[in-house]
Every structure is written in C-alpha cells, then in structure tokens.
Motif scaffolding. Structure first.
Motif, PDB file in Angstrom:
ATOM      1  N   LEU A   1       0.796  -0.975   0.050  1.00  0.00           N
ATOM      2  CA  LEU A   1      -0.150   0.249   0.102  1.00  0.00           C
ATOM      3  C   LEU A   1       0.571   1.030  -0.059  1.00  0.00           C
ATOM      4  O   LEU A   1       1.800   0.922   0.822  1.00  0.00           O
ATOM      5  CB  LEU A   1      -1.005  -0.165   1.111  1.00  0.00           C
ATOM      6  CG  LEU A   1      -1.916   1.218   1.587  1.00  0.00           C
ATOM      7  CD1 LEU A   1      -2.741   2.115   0.089  1.00  0.00           C
ATOM      8  CD2 LEU A   1      -2.357   1.338   2.954  1.00  0.00           C
TER       9      LEU A   1
ATOM     10  N   PHE B   1      -2.498  -5.510   3.375  1.00  0.00           N
ATOM     11  CA  PHE B   1      -1.501  -5.524   3.133  1.00  0.00           C
ATOM     12  C   PHE B   1      -0.598  -6.419   3.515  1.00  0.00           C
ATOM     13  O   PHE B   1      -0.562  -5.608   4.323  1.00  0.00           O
ATOM     14  CB  PHE B   1      -1.350  -3.650   2.805  1.00  0.00           C
ATOM     15  CG  PHE B   1      -2.781  -2.957   1.616  1.00  0.00           C
ATOM     16  CD1 PHE B   1      -1.921  -3.058  -0.043  1.00  0.00           C
ATOM     17  CD2 PHE B   1      -3.490  -3.096   1.659  1.00  0.00           C
ATOM     18  CE1 PHE B   1      -2.945  -2.907  -1.203  1.00  0.00           C
ATOM     19  CE2 PHE B   1      -4.701  -2.195   1.181  1.00  0.00           C
ATOM     20  CZ  PHE B   1      -4.030  -2.536  -0.622  1.00  0.00           C
TER      21      PHE B   1
ATOM     22  N   ALA C   1       3.557  -1.003   3.504  1.00  0.00           N
ATOM     23  CA  ALA C   1       2.639   0.130   3.643  1.00  0.00           C
ATOM     24  C   ALA C   1       3.991   1.378   3.281  1.00  0.00           C
ATOM     25  O   ALA C   1       5.265   1.044   4.570  1.00  0.00           O
ATOM     26  CB  ALA C   1       2.419   0.577   4.255  1.00  0.00           C
TER      27      ALA C   1
ATOM     28  N   ILE D   1      -3.968   3.944   8.174  1.00  0.00           N
ATOM     29  CA  ILE D   1      -3.015   2.306   7.829  1.00  0.00           C
ATOM     30  C   ILE D   1      -3.291   1.058   8.171  1.00  0.00           C
ATOM     31  O   ILE D   1      -3.036   0.429   7.561  1.00  0.00           O
ATOM     32  CB  ILE D   1      -1.772   3.603   7.057  1.00  0.00           C
ATOM     33  CG1 ILE D   1      -2.188   4.718   6.227  1.00  0.00           C
ATOM     34  CG2 ILE D   1      -0.422   2.415   7.229  1.00  0.00           C
ATOM     35  CD1 ILE D   1      -0.731   5.036   6.752  1.00  0.00           C
TER      36      ILE D   1
ATOM     37  N   LEU E   1      -3.064  -3.254   7.233  1.00  0.00           N
ATOM     38  CA  LEU E   1      -2.193  -4.008   7.368  1.00  0.00           C
ATOM     39  C   LEU E   1      -1.190  -5.475   7.842  1.00  0.00           C
ATOM     40  O   LEU E   1      -2.909  -5.869   9.011  1.00  0.00           O
ATOM     41  CB  LEU E   1      -0.666  -3.461   8.266  1.00  0.00           C
ATOM     42  CG  LEU E   1      -0.493  -1.881   7.086  1.00  0.00           C
ATOM     43  CD1 LEU E   1       0.798  -1.072   8.029  1.00  0.00           C
ATOM     44  CD2 LEU E   1      -0.199  -2.416   5.951  1.00  0.00           C
TER      45      LEU E   1
ATOM     46  N   PHE F   1       6.088  -1.214   8.058  1.00  0.00           N
ATOM     47  CA  PHE F   1       5.591   0.467   7.137  1.00  0.00           C
ATOM     48  C   PHE F   1       6.577   0.828   7.341  1.00  0.00           C
ATOM     49  O   PHE F   1       7.892   1.592   8.006  1.00  0.00           O
ATOM     50  CB  PHE F   1       4.616   0.662   8.201  1.00  0.00           C
ATOM     51  CG  PHE F   1       4.096   2.085   8.116  1.00  0.00           C
ATOM     52  CD1 PHE F   1       3.509   2.725   7.028  1.00  0.00           C
ATOM     53  CD2 PHE F   1       3.548   2.951   9.509  1.00  0.00           C
ATOM     54  CE1 PHE F   1       3.252   4.100   6.830  1.00  0.00           C
ATOM     55  CE2 PHE F   1       3.372   4.565   8.860  1.00  0.00           C
ATOM     56  CZ  PHE F   1       2.974   4.474   8.322  1.00  0.00           C
TER      57      PHE F   1
END
Length: 222
Positions: free
Chosen positions: A46, A107, A110, A132, A136, A142
């Motif tokens: 992402l 996801f 990210a 976000i 995940l 991240f």
C-alpha cells in the motif's frame, strides 16, 4: 475538517524534479525501498500519497512479484501515474484518501513518504496513521519519510540544506521554499513522530535514513 494538500497543474508536473533537487540522496533512499521490504511475507504493498508513482516504479522493476495499490487525493498526480502504469496489471491506483481503499483489502507492507508534514494537527496525523495500521497484516513493515525535527533543529538543518542544493536553482525560489518549509508546513519532532507511530498501533520506529531535514523510519504493525 482537515484540509488535504492537493498538487495540481504545474505544481503536480514539477513535483518529481522538486523532490529530486531538494532531498539529498533521494534516489538512494527510493532505490533501496524494495531491498528494505524484500523479506515481506505478503507482497501486497500500500503506497499512501503515491503521487506520480515514484515508489511504485521501484517495486515493479524488481524480480519479486509485488502487487501494488497507490492512493493519492490529487487527480493530476493520479492521472500522471495512470499514464505511467497503464499497462502494468499488478498496479491499482485510487484517487482519494486512504478511506477510498476497499475495507476488504489488506496489505503486507506500506509506505508513507513526504505526507505527514502537510497535515496540520496531531490528531489528523494520528488518524491517518491509524487508518494505515488498520489496512496492514500483523507484523507488516511500514516505512515513513518526512521532514522531522523541532523548530530549532529544522531551522539549523535548513542552513545546511541550502548548501546542498543544486547550483542551477533560482535564489528567490530557494528562499521562498526555505521560508515555506520553516513557517508553513507542519513537521513534528522525532519524539512526537515516534509517539504518533506507536499510538497508531506500530512498534517503536527505527530511524535508518537522515539527510538535513528529511528522516526515514521503519517500523512494524503490532
């Protein structure tokens, strides 16, 4: 309601050349993103604030089978990205905020690059980071790149940054941009950034990159 920074027309068209000029070692940072995430179990990425797709380019050019979703609120940015990736089946682009991403999509990793300093309040930054995190998988990596530091840190580092800029930039434009960075953007200190990331549901981040005012961080969802 939080104001969303939209890049349009000439500003959108010039964004890539701007970041390449103003972020020392920008290409080094970007080129190594796939290496930082190469051990990700689920290759479903992402990209929040994808712009014209600079991060996406790096991932589609690796040997790993990444599936990538990019989201950006700027119609012009997304239009440019669509032209760039129109023949790439594993890239999906969404015009809008992260709330436009399907609630069913999850996801394995990210990125959030050069976005947080455009968001005015602590609460709005936290809201984005929480959204976000919701998208995940557990333990998903991240990566964040942003202007980071206290007011005094940024002021001192801008003096250094000015000396690192390409020689062909216009002096008036340089001074205007330096003023904007120092007075109009909404950067937070390192301690505040760590607090935001942890409060949003991630582990304490590790800073792995810094050049003048720009810092890169990696963390994992708890």
């Amino acid at each position: 309601m939080q104001t969303i920074e939209i890049f349009e027309n000439k500003r959108a068209a010039n964004y890539n050349s701007f970041v390449e000029a103003w972020i020392p070692n920008y290409h080094y940072f970007m080129d190594n993103l796939p290496r930082l995430l190469k051990d990700t179990e689920h290759k479903n990425l992402l990209v929040v604030g994808c712009g014209t797709g600079a991060e996406i380019e790096r991932f589609i050019n690796t040997s790993q089978p990444w599936k990538i979703t990019g989201v950006d609120p700027s119609p012009e940015m997304i239009s440019q990205a669509n032209q760039k990736f129109k023949n790439i089946e594993n890239v999906q682009l969404i015009e809008g905020t992260i709330n436009a991403v399907s609630s069913k999509d999850m996801f394995g990793a990210a990125t959030l690059l050069l976005v947080l300093h455009f968001i005015e309040t602590y609460e709005s930054k936290l809201d984005l980071l929480k959204n976000i995190a919701k998208k995940l998988d557990a333990n998903a990596p991240f990566i964040v790149l942003d202007i980071t530091g206290s007011k005094q840190q940024i002021k001192e580092n801008l003096k250094i940054l000015k000396n690192l800029l390409p020689d062909n930039l216009d002096e008036t434009d340089i001074n205007n941009r330096l003023y904007r960075i120092e007075n109009k953007l909404h950067a937070v200190s390192e301690d505040q950034l760590k607090k935001l990331i942890v409060e949003a549901g991630f582990e304490t981040p590790t800073r792995f990159f810094q050049n003048s005012i720009y810092m890169g961080w990696i963390t994992h969802k708890k």
